[in-house]
Design a protein around this motif. Structure first.
Motif, PDB file in Angstrom:
ATOM      1  N   ALA A   1      17.555  41.851  -6.595  1.00 38.21           N
ATOM      2  CA  ALA A   1      18.994  42.067  -6.495  1.00 38.21           C
ATOM      3  C   ALA A   1      19.605  40.867  -5.800  1.00 38.21           C
ATOM      4  CB  ALA A   1      19.292  43.336  -5.709  1.00 38.21           C
ATOM      5  N   VAL A   2      20.653  40.313  -6.394  1.00 36.61           N
ATOM      6  CA  VAL A   2      21.350  39.184  -5.781  1.00 36.61           C
ATOM      7  C   VAL A   2      22.802  39.610  -5.558  1.00 36.61           C
ATOM      8  CG1 VAL A   2      22.131  36.822  -6.095  1.00 36.61           C
ATOM      9  CG2 VAL A   2      19.856  37.483  -6.859  1.00 36.61           C
ATOM     10  N   PHE A   3      23.268  39.414  -4.313  1.00 37.40           N
ATOM     11  CA  PHE A   3      24.629  39.829  -3.978  1.00 37.40           C
ATOM     12  C   PHE A   3      25.507  38.634  -3.675  1.00 37.40           C
ATOM     13  CE2 PHE A   3      22.182  43.596  -3.098  1.00 37.40           C
ATOM     14  CZ  PHE A   3      23.025  44.624  -3.461  1.00 37.40           C
ATOM     15  N   ASP A   4      26.759  38.776  -4.028  1.00 37.29           N
ATOM     16  CA  ASP A   4      27.773  37.864  -3.531  1.00 37.29           C
ATOM     17  C   ASP A   4      28.191  38.406  -2.165  1.00 37.29           C
ATOM     18  OD1 ASP A   4      30.005  36.062  -3.450  1.00 37.29           O
ATOM     19  OD2 ASP A   4      31.239  37.789  -3.950  1.00 37.29           O
ATOM     20  N   LYS A   5      28.853  37.583  -1.347  1.00 39.25           N
ATOM     21  CA  LYS A   5      29.236  38.102  -0.032  1.00 39.25           C
ATOM     22  C   LYS A   5      30.651  38.692  -0.034  1.00 39.25           C
ATOM     23  CE  LYS A   5      30.733  35.690   3.465  1.00 39.25           C
ATOM     24  NZ  LYS A   5      31.889  36.411   4.006  1.00 39.25           N
TER      25      LYS A   5
ATOM     26  N   GLY B   1      28.441  41.118  -8.010  1.00 43.68           N
ATOM     27  CA  GLY B   1      29.460  40.198  -7.523  1.00 43.68           C
ATOM     28  C   GLY B   1      30.831  40.651  -7.958  1.00 43.68           C
ATOM     29  N   ASP B   2      31.851  40.064  -7.324  1.00 40.33           N
ATOM     30  CA  ASP B   2      33.199  40.531  -7.651  1.00 40.33           C
ATOM     31  C   ASP B   2      34.137  39.397  -8.047  1.00 40.33           C
ATOM     32  OD1 ASP B   2      33.410  39.445  -5.036  1.00 40.33           O
ATOM     33  OD2 ASP B   2      35.358  40.434  -4.881  1.00 40.33           O
ATOM     34  N   GLY B   3      33.993  38.240  -7.414  1.00 35.82           N
ATOM     35  CA  GLY B   3      34.981  37.183  -7.619  1.00 35.82           C
ATOM     36  C   GLY B   3      34.841  36.532  -8.979  1.00 35.82           C
ATOM     37  N   LEU B   4      35.864  35.793  -9.318  1.00 38.30           N
ATOM     38  CA  LEU B   4      35.811  35.054 -10.564  1.00 38.30           C
ATOM     39  C   LEU B   4      34.698  34.014 -10.480  1.00 38.30           C
ATOM     40  CD1 LEU B   4      37.381  35.071 -13.112  1.00 38.30           C
ATOM     41  CD2 LEU B   4      38.691  33.162 -12.265  1.00 38.30           C
ATOM     42  N   ASN B   5      34.455  33.536  -9.224  1.00 42.36           N
ATOM     43  CA  ASN B   5      33.400  32.533  -9.046  1.00 42.36           C
ATOM     44  C   ASN B   5      32.018  33.110  -9.317  1.00 42.36           C
ATOM     45  OD1 ASN B   5      33.758  34.144  -6.757  1.00 42.36           O
ATOM     46  ND2 ASN B   5      32.648  32.697  -5.489  1.00 42.36           N
TER      47      ASN B   5
END
Lengths: 707, 50
Positions: A424-428, A601-605
């Protein structure tokens, strides 16, 4: 309940569709429909509660922002749904349900005659009943079988085979042979079997389509357009609201505090802070003034500005990320669904078996007619009736359970890939954290200070004010009466309270933007600090994922210090300061080593990384591009649904395997019977419906899997 | 046998009628907002245009 309007008004009035995620009850429906009908210029409003949408037909004079504020006055946060995001009209599932209804009708009526034939009708009566069956069944098969014939033809013309090839051959052969039997006045006709087969298979297909539609509707309802448009200066000095697609370079747009930019540009006047977390993942807003560049998708935090547009639409920095995303998504389209993998072995096996029985009986001297009958019986018995239901039935029940738990899964293949994930990889920002400021030290404020803060904060649209309003309202604080409320962009709110001047705004000691100060009269100011807190349940979710065999890590675009703090709290490894392309490359590198990565993740990035992951999830607060790229969207603040989704996906995969085993077990019993010529239409009908019901019943066990 | 000559057309006609009605409900959008229909029944709308 729906407001009547004249047909002429209906045809002329433009319609705007808004997503209103906040509607929860019958009261909301009437409040929206009646309240909107009272607004001058609105002709009618119609709520679709299932899709959490309201369709407003209005006079052309009303524009999106006015409608949005009308909705806000009724107490509902609404997002316009642009025509760009074409709503799913459910055409596919409607076609399938029509075919299913026809097949169901045909099946019941043919059964009517079949039951009489089985219970002993013979001679002329049997012939008559066979003819009647043929008259009903043949048009029904021609209509209801189209989805299968079409798909089988597509596969064959490309030199491939799929599940629909044996189905089509079986159904066509069975109908042709039954017609022949009917003409020569033979004993067995398989019309009932052929129609029933189509009915059960269409049920499976329809379930699959419904699941996709429902998730897509749910996601569209949540879509937050980065910015649907902007207020543009017209040559005569006025302003006009233009949709994002109508913006072009050299226009000047005015952006109020709290609005998102709809295009890239250079600041002409004004000073403000920009929240660029959508683009870069940075959590602290960046200051910018005249001459600085501002990018589409960033949030104007503190003051009104005018911007000369330099790039709009597909030329913006956002669009570059979208292109990156499209490229990354191509690897995922190579994934082959479990049913298709099964079909690769199944179809040739079935054909060989039927052909072998035909050849065997011919050699044994049974004559071509009897041999063909047996071969058709083998085809009908082995037709993947239960197999066609095994996967969609389990997946739709699981998706329904997940939906109740707050996870919208986009399609069945997402569930299959989710079950395979092993990292699992998460964005912050916005994923592990809430992505919005929360006041940290409200307890230090006296009750009267809290009431005063709320009174000041609720008159402003600044993100910090909104955070204060949310937090204080949740505590049940009631605002006090104040007068002369004034907002100075970039400075804060001032007002009079009991004759004393009060101020809520930028603290005297400039310590970044994540703090605000409350000053009453001449007394010393009280500073309220804000943090971007972890999502509730984040720690537990990480622990759960590790237990499920998905070690977690962080890939973030934020600064190393900010990331390190979160990584230490959660005790997981992290990499910071990564650009969208670097995130995507990091995921691709892991995938090349054979890892199946669940990207959250959530951002466009994060968009390209979401598309590159084996499977991906996004919170409902994510940008629309990320929600589109993700396989599943989870609602609410808690991170717990991520672990739940993995658990349910694995349970689903277990049930699917059991269903396959059941279907194969049934074949092991039934096929020898068919080959030995023991299968009459009655046996075929019983076996088919029996195995389908067992498979569905087994799938229903997933109903409670998300609890 | 005479009974059958009457009953079979009647059965088929009823079945076809049901199918036709189902198609009509589908086309007129009665399945578009199932949850909404379930809660709308709770609305106490006594005014005339409702």
């Amino acid at each position: 309940m729906n407001v009547r309007i004249s047909p002429t008004a209906m045809t002329q009035a433009p319609e705007s569709v808004f997503s209103v995620p906040g509607m929860r009850c019958a009261g909301c429906i009437s409040k929206l429909e009646k309240g909107l009908a009272l607004v001058p210029g609105i002709l009618a409003a119609r709520v679709n509660f299932t899709a959490k949408r309201v369709t407003i037909s209005h006079t052309p004079a009303l524009a999106i922002p006015e409608l949005q504020s009308a909705l806000a006055e009724l107490g509902f946060e609404a997002q316009p749904i642009g025509s760009v995001l074409a709503l799913s009209d459910g055409a596919e599932s409607r076609d399938l349900v029509r075919a299913m209804a026809v097949a169901g009708f045909g099946m019941m009526n043919v059964m009517l005659f079949s039951v009489s034939v089985w219970s002993g009708a013979d001679g002329t009566t049997r012939d008559l009943f066979h003819w009647l069956s043929a008259i009903i069944a043949l048009p029904v098969i021609a209509y209801a079988g189209r989805p299968f014939f079409r798909s089988a033809w597509r596969a064959l013309s490309k030199g491939r085979t799929n599940m629909d090839v044996p189905i089509s051959i079986g159904v066509i052969l069975a109908s042709a042979l039954s017609l022949y039997e009917t003409i020569i006045g033979g004993e067995h006709a398989y019309f009932d079997g052929a129609v029933m087969l189509l009915f059960f298979l269409l049920t499976g297909r329809w379930l699959d389509a419904v699941m996709r539609d429902r998730a897509r509707d749910g996601v569209t309802a949540l879509l937050r357009s980065t910015a649907s448009g902007a207020l543009v200066q017209t040559p005569d000095g006025g302003t006009q609201w233009l949709a994002a697609s109508a913006l072009s370079p050299s226009m000047v747009m005015h952006v109020a505090a709290g609005e998102r930019l709809a295009a890239d540009g250079v600041i002409l006047s004004g000073r403000s802070h920009f929240d660029r977390s959508l683009l870069t993942g940075e959590s602290v807003p960046v200051a910018a003034g005249v001459g600085d560049k501002a990018l589409a998708g960033t949030l104007n935090v503190s003051g009104p500005i005018s911007i000369a547009i330099t790039a709009a639409g597909s030329d913006t920095a956002i669009a570059d990320i979208a292109r990156l995303m499209e490229e990354a998504g191509q690897s995922r389209s190579r994934y082959v669904r479990i049913a298709d993998r099964a079909a690769r072995f199944y179809a040739p096996a079935v054909h060989t078996l039927a052909l072998a029985s035909f050849a065997g009986w011919m050699i044994a001297g049974a004559g071509w007619h009897a041999s063909l009958l047996i071969a058709v019986a083998v085809l009908i018995i082995t037709c993947p009736c239960a197999l066609g239901l095994a996967v969609p039935a389990a997946q739709i029940v699981a998706a329904g359970a997940l939906m109740r738990a707050g996870v919208l899964v986009k399609d069945g293949s997402a569930l299959e890939r989710l079950a395979e994930a092993d990292h699992a990889v998460f964005d912050k920002t916005g994923t592990l954290t809430l992505g919005r400021p929360e006041p940290r030290n409200l307890d230090r404020l006296a009750p009267i200070q809290q009431s005063l803060t709320l009174a000041l904060a609720q008159s402003s649209r600044h993100p910090l004010s909104e955070a204060l309003r949310r937090a204080l309202s949740d505590r049940g604080i009631v605002p006090v009466a104040i007068s002369d409320v004034r907002e100075t962009p970039g400075e804060g709110m001032t007002a009079l309270w009991n004759g004393k001047p009060v101020r809520l705004g930028r603290p005297a000691t400039a310590s970044g933007d994540m703090a605000t100060a409350l000053q009453i009269g001449d007394a010393a100011a009280t500073t309220i600090f804000f943090t971007d807190p972890l999502r509730p349940g984040a720690e537990q979710a990480i622990v759960d994922l590790t237990e499920l065999g998905l070690p977690a890590s962080i890939l973030s675009g934020d600064s190393p210090e900010a990331v390190a703090k979160i990584a230490d709290t959660l005790r997981i490894p992290a990499r910071a300061g990564m650009l969208p392309a670097e995130k995507c490359a990091a995921i691709a590198a892991e995938a090349a080593r054979g890892a199946h990565i669940l990207m959250v993740g959530d951002g466009l990035n994060d968009g390209p990384a979401l598309a590159a992951g084996h499977v991906s999830m996004a919170p409902a607060s994510a940008s629309d591009a990320s929600q589109n790229a993700a396989d599943a969207v989870f609602l609410g603040d808690s991170l717990a649904p991520v672990a739940t989704a993995v658990r349910v996906a694995r349970a689903t995969q277990r049930i699917v395997r059991q269903n396959f085993a059941l279907a194969i077990g049934y074949n092991i019993v039934a096929v020898p019977l068919a080959i030995s010529g023991q299968v009459t239409p009655l046996v075929a009908a019983l076996a088919m419906s029996g195995s389908s019901i067992i498979v569905i019943a087994n799938a229903l066990r997933l109903r409670t899997s998300a609890q | 046998m005479n009974g059958l000559a009457l009953l079979i057309p009647v059965a088929l006609f009823l079945g076809l009628g049901g199918l036709g009605v189902f198609f009509w409900t589908l086309r007129s959008g009665q399945y578009d907002d199932l949850d909404g229909a379930a809660v709308r029944i709770l609305l106490d709308d006594d005014d005339d245009d409702a």
